[in-house]
Design a protein around this motif. Structure first.
Motif, mmCIF file in Angstrom:
data_model
loop_
_atom_site.group_PDB
_atom_site.id
_atom_site.type_symbol
_atom_site.label_atom_id
_atom_site.label_comp_id
_atom_site.label_asym_id
_atom_site.label_seq_id
_atom_site.Cartn_x
_atom_site.Cartn_y
_atom_site.Cartn_z
ATOM 1 N N THR A 123 -3.854 -3.732 -1.101
ATOM 2 C CA THR A 123 -4.800 -2.787 -1.709
ATOM 3 C C THR A 123 -4.130 -2.042 -2.859
ATOM 4 O OG1 THR A 123 -4.133 -1.026 -0.205
ATOM 5 C CG2 THR A 123 -6.046 -2.371 0.452
ATOM 6 N N ASP A 124 -2.788 -1.856 -2.754
ATOM 7 C CA ASP A 124 -2.048 -1.033 -3.707
ATOM 8 C C ASP A 124 -2.722 0.311 -3.938
ATOM 9 O OD1 ASP A 124 0.036 -0.324 -5.394
ATOM 10 O OD2 ASP A 124 -0.939 -1.133 -7.172
ATOM 11 N N MET A 125 -3.276 0.909 -2.879
ATOM 12 C CA MET A 125 -3.773 2.277 -3.076
ATOM 13 C C MET A 125 -2.641 3.127 -3.618
ATOM 14 S SD MET A 125 -6.179 3.361 0.047
ATOM 15 C CE MET A 125 -5.086 3.082 1.428
ATOM 16 N N VAL A 136 0.836 -1.196 0.000
ATOM 17 C CA VAL A 136 0.000 0.000 0.000
ATOM 18 C C VAL A 136 0.877 1.254 0.000
ATOM 19 C CG1 VAL A 136 -0.327 -0.314 2.519
ATOM 20 C CG2 VAL A 136 -1.825 1.246 1.271
ATOM 21 N N HIS A 137 0.442 2.250 -0.772
ATOM 22 C CA HIS A 137 1.184 3.516 -0.874
ATOM 23 C C HIS A 137 0.422 4.588 -0.100
ATOM 24 C CE1 HIS A 137 3.668 2.128 -4.412
ATOM 25 N NE2 HIS A 137 2.636 1.317 -4.534
ATOM 26 N N ALA A 138 0.861 4.891 1.115
ATOM 27 C CA ALA A 138 0.150 5.883 1.939
ATOM 28 C C ALA A 138 0.032 7.260 1.263
ATOM 29 C CB ALA A 138 0.821 6.001 3.307
ATOM 30 N N PRO A 139 1.084 7.763 0.592
ATOM 31 C CA PRO A 139 0.973 9.119 0.022
ATOM 32 C C PRO A 139 0.002 9.201 -1.151
ATOM 33 C CG PRO A 139 3.029 8.085 -0.661
ATOM 34 C CD PRO A 139 2.428 7.189 0.389
ATOM 35 N N GLN A 140 -0.370 8.061 -1.694
ATOM 36 C CA GLN A 140 -1.312 8.074 -2.824
ATOM 37 C C GLN A 140 -2.766 8.059 -2.351
ATOM 38 O OE1 GLN A 140 -0.275 4.849 -5.527
ATOM 39 N NE2 GLN A 140 1.896 5.361 -5.472
ATOM 40 N N TYR A 141 -2.970 8.004 -1.021
ATOM 41 C CA TYR A 141 -4.336 7.856 -0.505
ATOM 42 C C TYR A 141 -5.326 8.908 -1.042
ATOM 43 C CZ TYR A 141 -8.285 7.593 2.626
ATOM 44 O OH TYR A 141 -9.564 7.534 3.109
ATOM 45 N N THR A 172 -3.002 3.629 -17.796
ATOM 46 C CA THR A 172 -2.314 2.394 -17.422
ATOM 47 C C THR A 172 -1.000 2.786 -16.739
ATOM 48 O OG1 THR A 172 -1.343 2.252 -19.614
ATOM 49 C CG2 THR A 172 -3.352 0.978 -19.242
ATOM 50 N N LEU A 173 -0.316 1.778 -16.189
ATOM 51 C CA LEU A 173 0.734 2.041 -15.205
ATOM 52 C C LEU A 173 1.641 3.247 -15.495
ATOM 53 C CD1 LEU A 173 2.243 1.243 -12.624
ATOM 54 C CD2 LEU A 173 3.639 -0.276 -14.026
ATOM 55 N N LEU A 174 2.318 3.237 -16.655
ATOM 56 C CA LEU A 174 3.384 4.223 -16.827
ATOM 57 C C LEU A 174 2.829 5.642 -16.982
ATOM 58 C CD1 LEU A 174 5.822 2.025 -18.978
ATOM 59 C CD2 LEU A 174 5.882 2.429 -16.508
ATOM 60 N N ASP A 175 1.689 5.803 -17.671
ATOM 61 C CA ASP A 175 1.128 7.164 -17.748
ATOM 62 C C ASP A 175 0.402 7.527 -16.444
ATOM 63 O OD1 ASP A 175 -0.663 5.178 -18.906
ATOM 64 O OD2 ASP A 175 -2.046 6.813 -19.310
ATOM 65 N N TRP A 176 -0.127 6.528 -15.743
ATOM 66 C CA TRP A 176 -0.738 6.790 -14.430
ATOM 67 C C TRP A 176 0.298 7.354 -13.451
ATOM 68 C CZ3 TRP A 176 0.555 3.964 -9.918
ATOM 69 C CH2 TRP A 176 -0.262 4.199 -8.809
ATOM 70 N N LEU A 177 1.506 6.761 -13.466
ATOM 71 C CA LEU A 177 2.566 7.253 -12.571
ATOM 72 C C LEU A 177 2.841 8.732 -12.852
ATOM 73 C CD1 LEU A 177 5.151 4.295 -12.655
ATOM 74 C CD2 LEU A 177 3.934 5.120 -10.631
ATOM 75 N N PRO A 232 13.271 -0.227 -3.075
ATOM 76 C CA PRO A 232 13.542 0.214 -4.447
ATOM 77 C C PRO A 232 12.192 0.227 -5.187
ATOM 78 C CG PRO A 232 14.268 -2.078 -4.098
ATOM 79 C CD PRO A 232 13.745 -1.585 -2.789
ATOM 80 N N ARG A 233 11.798 1.346 -5.729
ATOM 81 C CA ARG A 233 10.422 1.480 -6.235
ATOM 82 C C ARG A 233 10.058 0.348 -7.205
ATOM 83 N NH1 ARG A 233 7.163 6.521 -6.552
ATOM 84 N NH2 ARG A 233 5.196 5.479 -6.824
ATOM 85 N N PHE A 234 10.830 0.213 -8.259
ATOM 86 C CA PHE A 234 10.802 -0.949 -9.145
ATOM 87 C C PHE A 234 12.058 -0.876 -9.995
ATOM 88 C CE2 PHE A 234 7.934 0.635 -12.971
ATOM 89 C CZ PHE A 234 8.427 1.925 -12.860
ATOM 90 N N THR A 289 9.120 -4.290 -3.407
ATOM 91 C CA THR A 289 9.209 -3.657 -4.718
ATOM 92 C C THR A 289 8.071 -4.175 -5.606
ATOM 93 O OG1 THR A 289 10.747 -3.092 -6.506
ATOM 94 C CG2 THR A 289 10.832 -5.357 -5.712
ATOM 95 N N HIS A 290 8.047 -3.701 -6.836
ATOM 96 C CA HIS A 290 7.027 -4.145 -7.794
ATOM 97 C C HIS A 290 7.665 -5.085 -8.811
ATOM 98 C CE1 HIS A 290 5.478 -0.228 -6.347
ATOM 99 N NE2 HIS A 290 4.276 -0.716 -6.593
ATOM 100 N N ILE A 291 6.860 -6.000 -9.341
ATOM 101 C CA ILE A 291 7.369 -6.863 -10.417
ATOM 102 C C ILE A 291 6.260 -7.190 -11.416
ATOM 103 C CG2 ILE A 291 6.898 -9.140 -9.348
ATOM 104 C CD1 ILE A 291 9.696 -10.003 -10.373
ATOM 105 N N SER A 292 6.599 -7.116 -12.675
ATOM 106 C CA SER A 292 5.781 -7.670 -13.752
ATOM 107 C C SER A 292 4.299 -7.328 -13.608
ATOM 108 C CB SER A 292 5.974 -9.200 -13.748
ATOM 109 O OG SER A 292 5.652 -9.701 -15.013
ATOM 110 N N GLU A 293 4.060 -6.000 -13.583
ATOM 111 C CA GLU A 293 2.695 -5.516 -13.371
ATOM 112 C C GLU A 293 2.008 -5.238 -14.702
ATOM 113 O OE1 GLU A 293 2.756 -2.037 -10.908
ATOM 114 O OE2 GLU A 293 0.597 -1.661 -11.068
ATOM 115 N N ASN A 294 2.809 -4.770 -15.660
ATOM 116 C CA ASN A 294 2.232 -4.220 -16.884
ATOM 117 C C ASN A 294 3.135 -4.611 -18.052
ATOM 118 O OD1 ASN A 294 2.791 -1.799 -18.774
ATOM 119 N ND2 ASN A 294 0.755 -1.294 -18.012
HETATM 120 N N1 GUN Z 1 5.314 0.640 -10.140
HETATM 121 C C1 GUN Z 1 6.178 1.604 -9.772
HETATM 122 N N2 GUN Z 1 5.629 2.465 -8.910
HETATM 123 C C2 GUN Z 1 4.374 2.050 -8.719
HETATM 124 C C3 GUN Z 1 3.292 2.525 -7.918
HETATM 125 O O1 GUN Z 1 3.374 3.523 -7.208
HETATM 126 N N3 GUN Z 1 2.155 1.801 -7.966
HETATM 127 C C4 GUN Z 1 2.017 0.690 -8.743
HETATM 128 N N4 GUN Z 1 0.861 0.049 -8.739
HETATM 129 N N5 GUN Z 1 3.009 0.241 -9.514
HETATM 130 C C5 GUN Z 1 4.170 0.900 -9.489
#
Ligand code: GUN
Ligand code: FE
Length: 477
Positions: A337-339, A89-94, A104-109, A220-222, A247-252
């Motif tokens: 939750t990955d908020m 969960v990412h508290a600052p993204q609440y 989708t992921l990369l433009d959402w970031l 490490p963020r990803f 960290t994150h792996i293989s999301e998108n």
């Molecule tokens: N991959 C890198 N950063 C993030 C993030 O903040 N949220 C999600 N879901 N994926 C990420």
């Protein structure tokens, strides 16, 4: 919630207790008494035990006196359940929950996430956001959270302070990202990433020296966000300190391609983390949707854990993680939750979405139509299975499988009291009750009540929440 003098007392809990004993099996302890000492440890569990028997038979064995004990009894229609564990969960993204449009992921970031996270360099804003995030997740029964904070040390430390004072068990990670990010939100260098990480570890050590409630976690963020130098040094720090990693792996699919392009010498995404010493039994990997068989085998072999985030995976159109396949490889898996990739602060919501997404795999006209019908059918996760992932599974993922996630002597009292709406025989035409959407008529068996709670429950059903024996949330109505 301010600590009360009752928190120094022993506690007795009476009524129905439900917990997962193994994947797919919930156990129901009716008319049971659970004894919790001043430190929040479960010291005895007595079946068929009411207050009288507890006082006359068990208190003397424990050396307890009646006046030293606070008693909480579940009412008709209520039960105790282990606290939920949010493994990602990412508290600052609440503040952004629900705001993702069609991204989708990369433009959402770039569009939503980095600007919000960057703005939490402001401590007053961080205080407001983090206080609300902790309060809201506690209200949904989350007793433990593995939090990503931001790149800023003061607000990361504030998140740790607030979890400690508000009583939520937490892993707090200052985000490392020295290789990718907008100019306004990126670590200057690998040196800076490591130095600031160390500062936030020192802070947590100072406020909770034994990490009894709050622990640092290397973050490490990803892979694309971190330089090789930063990952190498984080891997070394992980080895030296034994601190967990997330960290994150293989999301998108585009992210996976980016990793392939950036790390041509590594066999695959999991191989990148492995190369830098970041794939171990203390690693929590979020998402794990598009893994190859070799990657999943490597993750299993290293004993790394997975945070399954179905709300986020659907919201950001990332994909459908194949949970049964991962479980069959004996990979420990919990829910996140990955908020605010995920739109909900609730692990109950994550559990129901985990069940529904698993059903997609079984649909005869779906993407997996070519698989044998039996394999598709086996992909489905049951009510009992997703509630296991929400509690015991999550506990294993965060390395606390022996302490939380169930009701056993020697474990800590991290629990929620759930109350469902009981529709009595003189049902009032005007009144819909204040228990949310779950209406129990009385003829349902207990497993059916739990299924009704999973699919229609929310924070209105969470009456009280405890962490290490401390009452950290109580619903007024
Ligand atoms: N991959 C890198 N950063 C993030 C993030 O903040 N949220 C999600 N879901 N994926 C990420
Ligand atoms: Fe995430």
């Amino acid at each position: 919630m301010t600590p009360s003098k009752d928190e120094k007392k022993h506690q007795l809990f009476l009524g129905l207790f439900i917990h997962s004993v193994k994947l797919g099996e919930l156990k129901y302890f009716h008319n049971t008494a659970v004894f919790v000492d001043r430190s929040g440890n479960i010291v005895a569990i007595e079946p068929q035990c009411d207050l009288k028997k507890a006082e006359e038979v068990v208190f003397p064995k424990l050396g307890w006196k009646g006046g030293d004990v606070v008693v909480t009894a579940a009412e008709e229609g209520q039960f105790f359940f282990p606290g939920f564990i949010d493994t990602h969960v990412h508290a600052p993204q609440y503040p952004n929950v629900g705001i993702f449009g069609k991204s989708t992921l990369l433009d959402w970031l770039n569009t939503y996430t980095f600007p919000m996270e960057a703005s939490l360099s402001s401590l007053p804003k961080a205080h407001r956001v983090y206080t609300r995030c902790i309060r809201r997740t506690l209200a949904h029964g989350t007793t433990t959270a593995a939090y990503y904070a931001t790149i800023h040390v003061p607000s990361t430390n504030l998140l740790a302070d607030l979890c400690l004072s508000m009583g939520q068990r937490a892993f707090i990670g200052r985000i490392c990202m020295d290789n990718l990010g907008p100019d306004y939100y990126v670590d200057e260098s690998a040196d800076q990433s490591l130095k600031l990480t160390q500062e936030s570890i020192e802070h947590i050590k100072a406020i909770d020296p034994s990490y009894a409630l709050i622990s640092p976690i290397l973050t490490p963020r990803f892979a694309p966000a971190c330089s090789v130098d930063a990952m190498t040094r984080l891997g070394a720090l992980h080895r030296e300190t034994g601190l967990p990693v997330q960290t994150h792996i293989s999301e998108n699919v585009n992210e996976v391609q980016l990793v392939r392009d950036m790390f041509p010498d590594c066999e695959h995404y999991a191989g990148v983390y492995d190369t830098y010493g970041l794939l171990t039994k203390k690693t929590i990997l979020a998402h794990a949707i598009h893994l190859s068989n070799d990657e999943a085998d490597l993750i299993a072999c290293r004993g790394a854990k997975i945070a399954h985030c179905p709300c986020s995976n659907s919201a950001l159109t990332s994909g459908e993680a194949y949970v049964r396949w991962l479980l069959n490889k004996r990979i420990a898996l919990g829910l996140g939750t990955d908020m605010s990739g995920g739109y909900s602060p609730s692990i109950l919501e994550a559990a129901r979405q985990a069940a529904l997404v698993s059903n997609h795999r079984a649909m005869p006209a779906g993407k997996w139509a070519d698989l044998p019908a039996e394999e598709r059918e086996r992909a489905k996760l049951s009510v009992e299975e997703v509630l296991h992932l929400a509690t015991r599974g999550g506990a294993e993922v965060v390395g606390l499988g022996d302490k939380i996630g169930g009701f056993e002597v020697g474990m800590q009292w991290d629990a929620q009291l759930i109350g469902l709406g009981v529709v009595d025989e003189t049902v009032d035409e005007e009144d819909v009750g204040d228990h949310g959407n779950v209406d129990v008529f009385g003829w349902e068996k207990w497993d059916e009540r739990v299924a009704k709670w999973l699919f229609n429950g929310d924070d209105r059903n969470v009456k009280k929440v405890w962490v290490r024996g401390r009452l950290v949330h109580e619903r007024v109505r």
